[in-house]
Scaffold this active site. Structure first.
Site, PDB file in Angstrom:
ATOM      1  N   LYS A  23      20.297 -13.439  22.364  1.00  0.00           N
ATOM      2  CA  LYS A  23      19.719 -13.300  23.697  1.00  0.00           C
ATOM      3  C   LYS A  23      18.181 -13.390  23.628  1.00  0.00           C
ATOM      4  CE  LYS A  23      23.946 -12.135  25.017  1.00  0.00           C
ATOM      5  NZ  LYS A  23      24.251 -10.933  25.796  1.00  0.00           N
ATOM      6  N   SER A  32      32.258  -4.729  24.139  1.00  0.00           N
ATOM      7  CA  SER A  32      31.580  -5.422  23.056  1.00  0.00           C
ATOM      8  C   SER A  32      32.441  -5.526  21.811  1.00  0.00           C
ATOM      9  CB  SER A  32      30.290  -4.671  22.691  1.00  0.00           C
ATOM     10  OG  SER A  32      29.420  -4.588  23.776  1.00  0.00           O
ATOM     11  N   GLU A  80      25.480 -14.979  31.541  1.00  0.00           N
ATOM     12  CA  GLU A  80      24.138 -14.728  32.073  1.00  0.00           C
ATOM     13  C   GLU A  80      23.562 -15.992  32.709  1.00  0.00           C
ATOM     14  OE1 GLU A  80      23.531 -11.470  28.552  1.00  0.00           O
ATOM     15  OE2 GLU A  80      22.496 -13.389  28.435  1.00  0.00           O
ATOM     16  N   HIS A 102      27.009 -19.558  29.369  1.00  0.00           N
ATOM     17  CA  HIS A 102      27.140 -18.119  29.131  1.00  0.00           C
ATOM     18  C   HIS A 102      27.112 -17.371  30.456  1.00  0.00           C
ATOM     19  CE1 HIS A 102      26.041 -14.046  27.817  1.00  0.00           C
ATOM     20  NE2 HIS A 102      26.596 -14.372  26.666  1.00  0.00           N
ATOM     21  N   GLU A 143      34.553 -14.535  27.791  1.00  0.00           N
ATOM     22  CA  GLU A 143      33.800 -13.290  27.975  1.00  0.00           C
ATOM     23  C   GLU A 143      34.367 -12.529  29.174  1.00  0.00           C
ATOM     24  OE1 GLU A 143      29.292 -14.193  27.547  1.00  0.00           O
ATOM     25  OE2 GLU A 143      30.150 -15.750  28.824  1.00  0.00           O
ATOM     26  N   GLY A 194      29.130  -2.906  31.891  1.00  0.00           N
ATOM     27  CA  GLY A 194      28.538  -1.785  32.596  1.00  0.00           C
ATOM     28  C   GLY A 194      29.414  -1.130  33.639  1.00  0.00           C
ATOM     29  N   ASN A 209      24.863 -14.328  19.336  1.00  0.00           N
ATOM     30  CA  ASN A 209      23.939 -14.695  20.419  1.00  0.00           C
ATOM     31  C   ASN A 209      22.866 -13.615  20.515  1.00  0.00           C
ATOM     32  OD1 ASN A 209      22.656 -15.552  22.705  1.00  0.00           O
ATOM     33  ND2 ASN A 209      24.369 -15.157  24.092  1.00  0.00           N
TER      34      ASN A 209
END
Length: 270
Positions: free
Chosen positions: A14, A233, A98, A96, A166, A172, A12
């Protein structure tokens, strides 16, 4: 992993890339000696879909990163499954993290997209996953199963569906999803499929680990921190260990899919 579940690696991209950098990605993919026993699909930004399809080796699939729930209409900025098919493409990524958490897409909308994309003849990579507060609150299965139900209720042909899990909570936060944690959730999803769809679907459906790595700054501190400390990741360093887990059938890779190390991830199960 079941013999009937071919190893699958998606990239992906992005909102990253221009023609020059994409040419570099295409070069290492076309020349990199990818494992023929791995199915590979790349998801460029919408504006470059045709450019990539024209240049990329035909053995590698090309996916749109999103699509809408109807064939056409007054929906500025959207693309439809019919348009994706018209470009000679067969894949789309839906739901996804996001799309869910930055753009506010609901389970219901994602389900509607799944239903229409399948009806239009596409293959899908629908995504599920829990946020940090949901993980820490012991709600992982509750959240993931709710998202799975919205997807499963809309699926008309499981042979064209590849699920991606995911761990949104690993974005983060300084926390990392270990191979064991990833395997636990994958196994739970497969068990849910067995109990809520069928044993055959549970056995045959591929479930990917969605490696999350953000490559652009958006105005949310959560993501800015992640630029400094990318965790959770899929990388060339951890992909082989992840690939050994019995219910992990491949990866949906973020930032690493823009780099030559993507070849190592594709070849994680040689």
């Amino acid at each position: 992993m079941s013999d009937q579940r071919k190893f699958f690696v998606g990239g992906n991209w992005k909102m990253n890339g221009n023609k020059s950098s994409i040419d570099g990605i295409i070069k290492f993919l076309n020349e990199g000696g990818t494992n023929p026993n791995t199915e590979v699909v790349c998801g460029p930004p919408m504006i470059y879909l045709d450019y990539v399809r024209q240049k990329l080796d035909k053995k590698i699939g090309v996916a749109a990163q999103n699509c809408y729930k109807v064939e056409k209409g007054a929906f500025t900025g959207e693309i439809s499954p019919a348009m994706i098919k018209d470009m000679g493409l067969n894949w789309v990524i839906l739901g996804h993290s996001e799309r869910r958490h930055v753009f506010g897409e609901s389970d219901q909308l994602i389900g509607e997209k799944v239903a229409h994309a399948l009806a239009a003849g596409l293959h899908l990579i629908p995504c599920v996953g829990e946020k940090l507060e949901e993980r820490e609150g012991g709600k992982t299965e509750e959240v993931v199963f709710r998202q799975m139900k919205a997807i499963a209720d809309a699926v008309s042909d499981w042979s064209r569906v590849v699920i991606a899990y995911e761990p949104v909570w690993a974005i983060g936060t300084g926390k990392t999803a270990s191979p064991e944690q990833a395997q636990d959730v994958h196994a739970a999803i497969r068990k849910w499929l067995e109990g809520n769809v069928s044993a055959d679907v549970a056995k045959s459906t591929r479930i990917l680990y969605g490696g999350i790595r953000y490559m652009c700054v958006v105005f949310l501190p959560l993501y800015i921190v992640h630029l400094i400390h990318p965790t959770g990741s899929v990388t060339a360093k951890n992909c082989k260990e992840l690939a050994k887990k019995p219910d992990i059938d491949g990866f949906l890779v973020g930032g690493a899919s823009l780099k030559p190390e993507f070849i190592d991830i594709i070849n994680a199960r040689l």
